[in-house]
Design an enzyme around this catalytic site. Structure first.
Site, PDB file in Angstrom:
ATOM      1  N   THR A  37      86.140  90.103 101.154  1.00 17.87           N
ATOM      2  CA  THR A  37      86.478  91.507 100.883  1.00 17.87           C
ATOM      3  C   THR A  37      85.232  92.275 100.470  1.00 17.87           C
ATOM      4  O   THR A  37      84.473  91.814  99.620  1.00 17.87           O
ATOM      5  CB  THR A  37      87.548  91.531  99.764  1.00 17.87           C
ATOM      6  OG1 THR A  37      88.762  91.064 100.328  1.00 17.87           O
ATOM      7  CG2 THR A  37      87.740  92.923  99.195  1.00 17.87           C
ATOM      8  N   GLN A 112      92.158  88.448 108.651  1.00 17.98           N
ATOM      9  CA  GLN A 112      92.978  87.940 107.557  1.00 17.98           C
ATOM     10  C   GLN A 112      93.994  88.986 107.104  1.00 17.98           C
ATOM     11  O   GLN A 112      93.637  90.126 106.799  1.00 17.98           O
ATOM     12  CB  GLN A 112      92.125  87.516 106.361  1.00 17.98           C
ATOM     13  CG  GLN A 112      92.983  86.698 105.400  1.00 17.98           C
ATOM     14  CD  GLN A 112      92.304  86.360 104.098  1.00 17.98           C
ATOM     15  OE1 GLN A 112      91.733  87.221 103.449  1.00 17.98           O
ATOM     16  NE2 GLN A 112      92.375  85.102 103.700  1.00 17.98           N
ATOM     17  N   HIS A 189      97.135  85.058 104.658  1.00 20.46           N
ATOM     18  CA  HIS A 189      96.523  84.769 103.349  1.00 20.46           C
ATOM     19  C   HIS A 189      97.613  84.320 102.368  1.00 20.46           C
ATOM     20  O   HIS A 189      98.332  85.139 101.807  1.00 20.46           O
ATOM     21  CB  HIS A 189      95.841  86.048 102.849  1.00 20.46           C
ATOM     22  CG  HIS A 189      94.910  85.843 101.698  1.00 20.46           C
ATOM     23  ND1 HIS A 189      94.809  84.661 100.996  1.00 20.46           N
ATOM     24  CD2 HIS A 189      94.022  86.693 101.112  1.00 20.46           C
ATOM     25  CE1 HIS A 189      93.897  84.797 100.039  1.00 20.46           C
ATOM     26  NE2 HIS A 189      93.409  86.019 100.091  1.00 20.46           N
ATOM     27  N   ASN A 192      94.739  82.071  96.708  1.00 20.42           N
ATOM     28  CA  ASN A 192      94.035  82.841  95.662  1.00 20.42           C
ATOM     29  C   ASN A 192      94.926  83.749  94.808  1.00 20.42           C
ATOM     30  O   ASN A 192      94.478  84.783  94.328  1.00 20.42           O
ATOM     31  CB  ASN A 192      92.906  83.682  96.297  1.00 20.42           C
ATOM     32  CG  ASN A 192      91.832  82.785  96.907  1.00 20.42           C
ATOM     33  OD1 ASN A 192      91.822  81.579  96.632  1.00 20.42           O
ATOM     34  ND2 ASN A 192      90.947  83.330  97.716  1.00 20.42           N
ATOM     35  N   TYR A 194      97.484  85.693  95.504  1.00 17.78           N
ATOM     36  CA  TYR A 194      98.073  86.922  96.050  1.00 17.78           C
ATOM     37  C   TYR A 194      99.563  86.687  96.371  1.00 17.78           C
ATOM     38  O   TYR A 194     100.091  85.606  96.093  1.00 17.78           O
ATOM     39  CB  TYR A 194      97.244  87.407  97.243  1.00 17.78           C
ATOM     40  CG  TYR A 194      95.864  87.845  96.774  1.00 17.78           C
ATOM     41  CD1 TYR A 194      95.706  89.044  96.069  1.00 17.78           C
ATOM     42  CD2 TYR A 194      94.745  87.033  96.953  1.00 17.78           C
ATOM     43  CE1 TYR A 194      94.467  89.427  95.575  1.00 17.78           C
ATOM     44  CE2 TYR A 194      93.490  87.413  96.454  1.00 17.78           C
ATOM     45  CZ  TYR A 194      93.362  88.607  95.771  1.00 17.78           C
ATOM     46  OH  TYR A 194      92.144  88.985  95.263  1.00 17.78           O
ATOM     47  N   ARG A 241      95.856  80.324 105.299  1.00 19.93           N
ATOM     48  CA  ARG A 241      94.918  79.958 104.233  1.00 19.93           C
ATOM     49  C   ARG A 241      95.676  79.615 102.943  1.00 19.93           C
ATOM     50  O   ARG A 241      96.528  80.379 102.492  1.00 19.93           O
ATOM     51  CB  ARG A 241      93.928  81.095 103.952  1.00 19.93           C
ATOM     52  CG  ARG A 241      92.785  80.603 103.063  1.00 19.93           C
ATOM     53  CD  ARG A 241      91.684  81.613 102.886  1.00 19.93           C
ATOM     54  NE  ARG A 241      90.409  80.916 102.762  1.00 19.93           N
ATOM     55  CZ  ARG A 241      89.390  81.324 102.009  1.00 19.93           C
ATOM     56  NH1 ARG A 241      89.480  82.437 101.312  1.00 19.93           N
ATOM     57  NH2 ARG A 241      88.277  80.622 101.946  1.00 19.93           N
ATOM     58  N   ARG A 333      80.014  83.353 100.140  1.00 15.17           N
ATOM     59  CA  ARG A 333      79.010  84.241  99.535  1.00 15.17           C
ATOM     60  C   ARG A 333      77.668  84.238 100.252  1.00 15.17           C
ATOM     61  O   ARG A 333      77.043  85.284 100.409  1.00 15.17           O
ATOM     62  CB  ARG A 333      78.822  83.872  98.055  1.00 15.17           C
ATOM     63  CG  ARG A 333      80.028  84.234  97.203  1.00 15.17           C
ATOM     64  CD  ARG A 333      80.051  83.459  95.909  1.00 15.17           C
ATOM     65  NE  ARG A 333      80.207  82.031  96.140  1.00 15.17           N
ATOM     66  CZ  ARG A 333      80.185  81.104  95.202  1.00 15.17           C
ATOM     67  NH1 ARG A 333      79.991  81.458  93.951  1.00 15.17           N
ATOM     68  NH2 ARG A 333      80.344  79.824  95.500  1.00 15.17           N
TER      69      ARG A 333
HETATM   70  C1  FMN Z   1      83.088  89.099  97.362  1.00 15.39           C
HETATM   71  C2  FMN Z   1      84.135  88.106  97.758  1.00 15.39           C
HETATM   72  C3  FMN Z   1      85.228  88.529  98.475  1.00 15.39           C
HETATM   73  C4  FMN Z   1      86.214  87.611  98.874  1.00 15.39           C
HETATM   74  N1  FMN Z   1      87.274  88.057  99.610  1.00 15.39           N
HETATM   75  C5  FMN Z   1      88.204  87.192 100.053  1.00 15.39           C
HETATM   76  C6  FMN Z   1      89.261  87.628 100.892  1.00 15.39           C
HETATM   77  O1  FMN Z   1      89.365  88.802 101.297  1.00 15.39           O
HETATM   78  N2  FMN Z   1      90.180  86.706 101.265  1.00 15.39           N
HETATM   79  C7  FMN Z   1      90.109  85.398 100.863  1.00 15.39           C
HETATM   80  O2  FMN Z   1      90.972  84.589 101.235  1.00 15.39           O
HETATM   81  N3  FMN Z   1      89.093  84.961 100.097  1.00 15.39           N
HETATM   82  C8  FMN Z   1      88.139  85.807  99.695  1.00 15.39           C
HETATM   83  N4  FMN Z   1      87.076  85.344  98.965  1.00 15.39           N
HETATM   84  C9  FMN Z   1      86.904  83.880  98.761  1.00 15.39           C
HETATM   85  C10 FMN Z   1      85.960  83.314  99.844  1.00 15.39           C
HETATM   86  O3  FMN Z   1      86.574  83.361 101.121  1.00 15.39           O
HETATM   87  C11 FMN Z   1      85.567  81.850  99.548  1.00 15.39           C
HETATM   88  O4  FMN Z   1      86.719  81.056  99.500  1.00 15.39           O
HETATM   89  C12 FMN Z   1      84.808  81.709  98.238  1.00 15.39           C
HETATM   90  O5  FMN Z   1      83.761  82.653  98.159  1.00 15.39           O
HETATM   91  C13 FMN Z   1      84.224  80.289  98.095  1.00 15.39           C
HETATM   92  O6  FMN Z   1      83.311  80.011  99.151  1.00 15.39           O
HETATM   93  P1  FMN Z   1      81.713  80.073  98.905  1.00 15.39           P
HETATM   94  O7  FMN Z   1      81.433  79.116  97.774  1.00 15.39           O
HETATM   95  O8  FMN Z   1      81.112  79.629 100.201  1.00 15.39           O
HETATM   96  O9  FMN Z   1      81.374  81.472  98.534  1.00 15.39           O
HETATM   97  C14 FMN Z   1      86.104  86.239  98.521  1.00 15.39           C
HETATM   98  C15 FMN Z   1      84.994  85.824  97.777  1.00 15.39           C
HETATM   99  C16 FMN Z   1      84.020  86.729  97.404  1.00 15.39           C
HETATM  100  C17 FMN Z   1      82.812  86.233  96.647  1.00 15.39           C
END
Ligand code: FMN
Length: 375
Positions: A37, A112, A189, A192, A194, A241, A333
């Protein structure tokens, strides 16, 4: 301007760089962009220039699967300002451009589908004349959300069965809109904390009807949505997811003794449908720190699995996970701060450190100005 972190171990030559079939797509490698996001879509409309550039940069390696940021099927699903929408023609026109530029790179895109439920902002929803929806009435995820809801006089509302059906129809409409606009598929989705996760979790779901009380009842809403979307666009265009052991969004995670059983049931139901000819493109798991907890998925689900969480800085873990022949790896990230992440992971090149302050800020900075690696 940008600081970097060591990556170290090149993953070229590992299974990560072998092609694989996902639904109807043939990916050239197994490194996936996880949904992220960015909240740069006022009125739910992605910025025409920035968003196309952002996704174009990140799909630059041909054959990459991009999962987009969460997108909202209708206003009632949201309560989060500047999240992109999927209902207005101008929102879909902006998405169309994004899909087009991803395809121009010979890469692929799943959108998503997001419904915030009790993680939406009750004041934002009240401003727009919308309910503050959840699985159960007045069962706030956090004391802060309770204070906000009371202040806005928009108290948490457990969905009625008719409203559940409205959500199902909203998900189906949005899925069709995505496919018509050129997306390769959608990801539901359910993770997390939601709305769909709120139904799965006994902490947030205290319903006494067909959608609460037992493991199968708590999974009913998610499965209704899966079945309805599959009926509309086909199983091979749908992913799901899940984040079984995560406590993000005040979910129970490993604290609740029924978590494993809950998710084994849900995933088992998806596998049962797969064995009757409706195999989803993939199941996407958000891994907790002790990622072994999610290993159960392989004994239940026989299709493609995406594993996401903390992999960019732990290439040895990535290498181990991807030895499984039906596993893809999601990166979050570091895909924000490294538009050419695929090649950096391939050759163990240093990674640009991300700036969390610009994850959800406004403007092109921290969005489209991260550079490719300079050899
Ligand atoms: C800024 C940000 C926005 C995210 N937005 C979403 C999202 O829209 N949908 C979702 O399922 N997860 C979202 N996540 C979770 C990521 O998809 C991911 O699972 C999480 O960052 C862990 O992976 P990483 O360690 O590679 O960053 C978001 C994470 C971050 C940091």
């Amino acid at each position: 301007m940008w600081s970097s972190v060591a990556n170290g171990r090149p993953l070229a030559g590992t299974q990560l760089f072998n092609p694989i079939e996902v639904g109807e797509l043939r990916l050239k490698h197994r490194l996936v962009m996880a949904p992220l996001t960015r909240l740069r879509a006022p009125g739910g409309v992605l910025h025409q220039d920035w968003a196309t550039q952002y996704y174009s940069q990140r799909s630059q390696r041909p054959g990459t699967l991009i999962i987009t940021e969460g997108a909202v099927p209708a206003p009632q699903f949201g309560g989060i300002d500047n999240a992109p929408g999927l209902w207005l023609p101008e929102q879909l026109a902006a998405w169309k451009q994004v899909f087009h530029c991803i395809h121009a790179n010979q890469s692929y895109v799943f959108v998503q589908l997001w419904s915030a439920g009790a993680q939406g902002d009750p004041a934002t929803l009240a401003r727009d004349g919308l309910r503050y929806d959840a699985a159960s009435d007045n069962l706030y995820l956090t004391p802060e959300l309770e204070v906000k809801a009371i202040k806005a006089r928009n108290y948490q509302h457990g969905l009625t069965v008719n409203e559940i059906e409205e959500y199902v129809r909203g998900f189906v409409r949005a899925s069709k809109n995505c496919i018509e606009a050129g997306a390769d598929g959608v990801e539901i989705h359910c993770a997390n904390g939601y709305l769909l996760n709120q139904f799965l979790d006994p902490f947030s779901n205290k319903r006494t009807d067909d959608y609460g009380g037992s493991i199968s009842n708590r999974a009913r809403f998610a499965l209704r949505i899966v079945d309805a979307i599959v009926g509309a666009i086909g199983a091979s265009k749908v992913g799901v997811r899940l984040s079984p052991f995560s406590s993000f969004g005040a979910m129970s995670g490993a604290r609740d003794p029924s978590t494993l059983a809950q998710y084994a049931y849900l995933i088992g139901e998806l596998e049962r449908r797969a064995q009757h000819g409706q195999r989803l493109a993939y199941i996407h798991l958000v891994d907790p720190h002790g990622r072994d907890a999610n290993e159960f998925v392989y004994s239940v689900w026989k299709g493609i699995v995406i594993r996401t969480g903390g992999l960019a800085t732990r290439p040895q873990v990535a290498e181990e996970l991807v030895k499984n022949d039906r596993t893809l790896l999601g990166y979050g990230r570091y895909f924000i701060s490294n538009p050419d992440l695929v090649v950096r992971v391939e050759y163990g090149l240093p990674l640009t450190q991300y700036d969390a302050d610009t994850f959800c800020s406004w403007g092109p900075h921290g969005y489209i100005d991260y550079p490719n690696y300079k050899m």
